[in-house]
Design an enzyme around this catalytic site. Structure first.
Site, PDB file in Angstrom:
ATOM      1  N   TYR A 152      54.953  24.878 -23.329  1.00 48.03           N
ATOM      2  CA  TYR A 152      55.972  23.936 -22.852  1.00 48.03           C
ATOM      3  C   TYR A 152      55.497  23.236 -21.582  1.00 48.03           C
ATOM      4  O   TYR A 152      55.641  22.015 -21.430  1.00 48.03           O
ATOM      5  CB  TYR A 152      57.278  24.690 -22.585  1.00 48.03           C
ATOM      6  CG  TYR A 152      58.306  23.884 -21.815  1.00 48.03           C
ATOM      7  CD1 TYR A 152      59.061  22.898 -22.440  1.00 48.03           C
ATOM      8  CD2 TYR A 152      58.516  24.117 -20.452  1.00 48.03           C
ATOM      9  CE1 TYR A 152      60.001  22.155 -21.734  1.00 48.03           C
ATOM     10  CE2 TYR A 152      59.452  23.384 -19.741  1.00 48.03           C
ATOM     11  CZ  TYR A 152      60.192  22.408 -20.380  1.00 48.03           C
ATOM     12  OH  TYR A 152      61.112  21.678 -19.670  1.00 48.03           O
ATOM     13  N   HIS A 153      54.910  24.011 -20.686  1.00 49.01           N
ATOM     14  CA  HIS A 153      54.403  23.454 -19.431  1.00 49.01           C
ATOM     15  C   HIS A 153      53.297  22.433 -19.702  1.00 49.01           C
ATOM     16  O   HIS A 153      53.291  21.340 -19.120  1.00 49.01           O
ATOM     17  CB  HIS A 153      53.874  24.593 -18.551  1.00 49.01           C
ATOM     18  CG  HIS A 153      53.275  24.138 -17.263  1.00 49.01           C
ATOM     19  ND1 HIS A 153      54.025  23.635 -16.226  1.00 49.01           N
ATOM     20  CD2 HIS A 153      51.986  24.102 -16.839  1.00 49.01           C
ATOM     21  CE1 HIS A 153      53.238  23.319 -15.216  1.00 49.01           C
ATOM     22  NE2 HIS A 153      51.990  23.586 -15.558  1.00 49.01           N
ATOM     23  N   HIS A 154      52.375  22.762 -20.598  1.00 50.41           N
ATOM     24  CA  HIS A 154      51.261  21.868 -20.896  1.00 50.41           C
ATOM     25  C   HIS A 154      51.735  20.523 -21.454  1.00 50.41           C
ATOM     26  O   HIS A 154      51.273  19.463 -21.008  1.00 50.41           O
ATOM     27  CB  HIS A 154      50.305  22.528 -21.896  1.00 50.41           C
ATOM     28  CG  HIS A 154      49.216  23.324 -21.249  1.00 50.41           C
ATOM     29  ND1 HIS A 154      48.334  22.784 -20.342  1.00 50.41           N
ATOM     30  CD2 HIS A 154      48.851  24.622 -21.379  1.00 50.41           C
ATOM     31  CE1 HIS A 154      47.479  23.701 -19.941  1.00 50.41           C
ATOM     32  NE2 HIS A 154      47.773  24.837 -20.551  1.00 50.41           N
TER      33      HIS A 154
END
Length: 275
Positions: A152-154
């Site tokens: 999700y962060h990427h």
């Protein structure tokens, strides 16, 4: 979004050395491409998600790869890149804060329009978000836990970075410097771990703490930009939509990293890995 005329008096730092490759038309070529095609990041991340989850399924009944040497090289190169990026961009942020103040640091995009060095490393920063997707390949092939926070962060970082880059948001100077700095520590830690050098546990805790601080500062900076836009009394090179997206993103990151911090370092089932 207002024009930058209000900020024409903004100065940049005196860099101790400027390399020829930092003063080419590369920055403008990247900017033109981003303004025309930044939305392609949605295609790239869709491919990324298909690849990693298909790969995870493929590896489920197969032995894991070691890849320690490759991971050490990968993380080491990204650590060096992040360290250099920090060295080349942080002086500009400090210069603006000291000579022009906080308002200019979040509302002026002079880091790109007035400083070739910072612009060059800002361009590489935006492009590097695609390269960093390779982190997940190692997780999948080594059969390590692929947690929601990681992917999700990427993907959301790519969305926000490319969109902000295309618009040359003033707040981006903060995002870029903070991310370069934190990644300098994070990828150095990964490289040492891959080389089977075990840093003290507090180093991992410190890195996750820095990530949490990054989210708090990012939220505050973005909120300040949103405030300046809404009151309309001062010019600010930002948009309400971009700022709203940034606030939502940083809030979600803070919640997820706080949960990770608790689970990793404070709960009974603690681990020493930094995501």
């Amino acid at each position: 979004m207002n024009e930058v005329n209000y900020f024409m008096n903004v100065t940049g730092p005196e860099h101790w050395i400027i390399f020829d490759f930092e003063t080419t038309d590369f920055i403008w070529n990247v900017l033109i491409w981003m303004r025309n095609y930044w939305w392609k990041c949605f295609y790239y991340t869709a491919i990324y998600l298909v690849v990693i989850f298909t790969g995870k399924l493929y590896m489920s009944n197969r032995p894991k790869f070691d890849l320690r040497s490759a991971l050490a090289l990968w993380s080491g190169l990204l650590a060096i890149f992040s360290i250099i990026g920090t060295i080349r961009t942080m002086p500009e942020l400090f210069h603006i804060l000291y000579n022009h103040g906080f308002y200019y640091s979040i509302c002026s995009n002079s880091y790109y329009t007035h400083d070739h060095v910072c612009a060059f490393w800002s361009s590489l920063f935006a492009l590097s978000k695609i390269v960093e997707l390779g982190d997940t390949v190692f997780i999948v092939l080594r059969k390590q836990p692929l947690i929601f926070l990681h992917w999700y962060h990427h993907i959301t970082v790519i969305y926000f970075t490319w969109y902000s880059y295309a618009l040359l948001m003033g707040t981006s100077r903060w995002y870029i410097v903070m991310n370069y700095f934190v990644h300098s520590w994070m990828y150095s830690y990964y490289a040492l771990k891959a080389m089977e050098i075990k840093p003290p546990r507090f180093i991992a805790m410190m890195i996750t703490t820095m990530q949490l601080v990054q989210m708090v500062v990012g939220f505050f900076v973005t909120g300040a930009a949103y405030y300046y836009i809404k009151i309309g009394e001062k010019e600010c090179h930002a948009t309400t939509f971009n700022a709203a997206c940034g606030l939502l993103m940083y809030f979600s990151y803070f919640v997820l990293f706080a949960m990770y911090f608790y689970k990793t370092y404070l709960s009974g089932n603690s681990r020493t890995k930094v995501e």
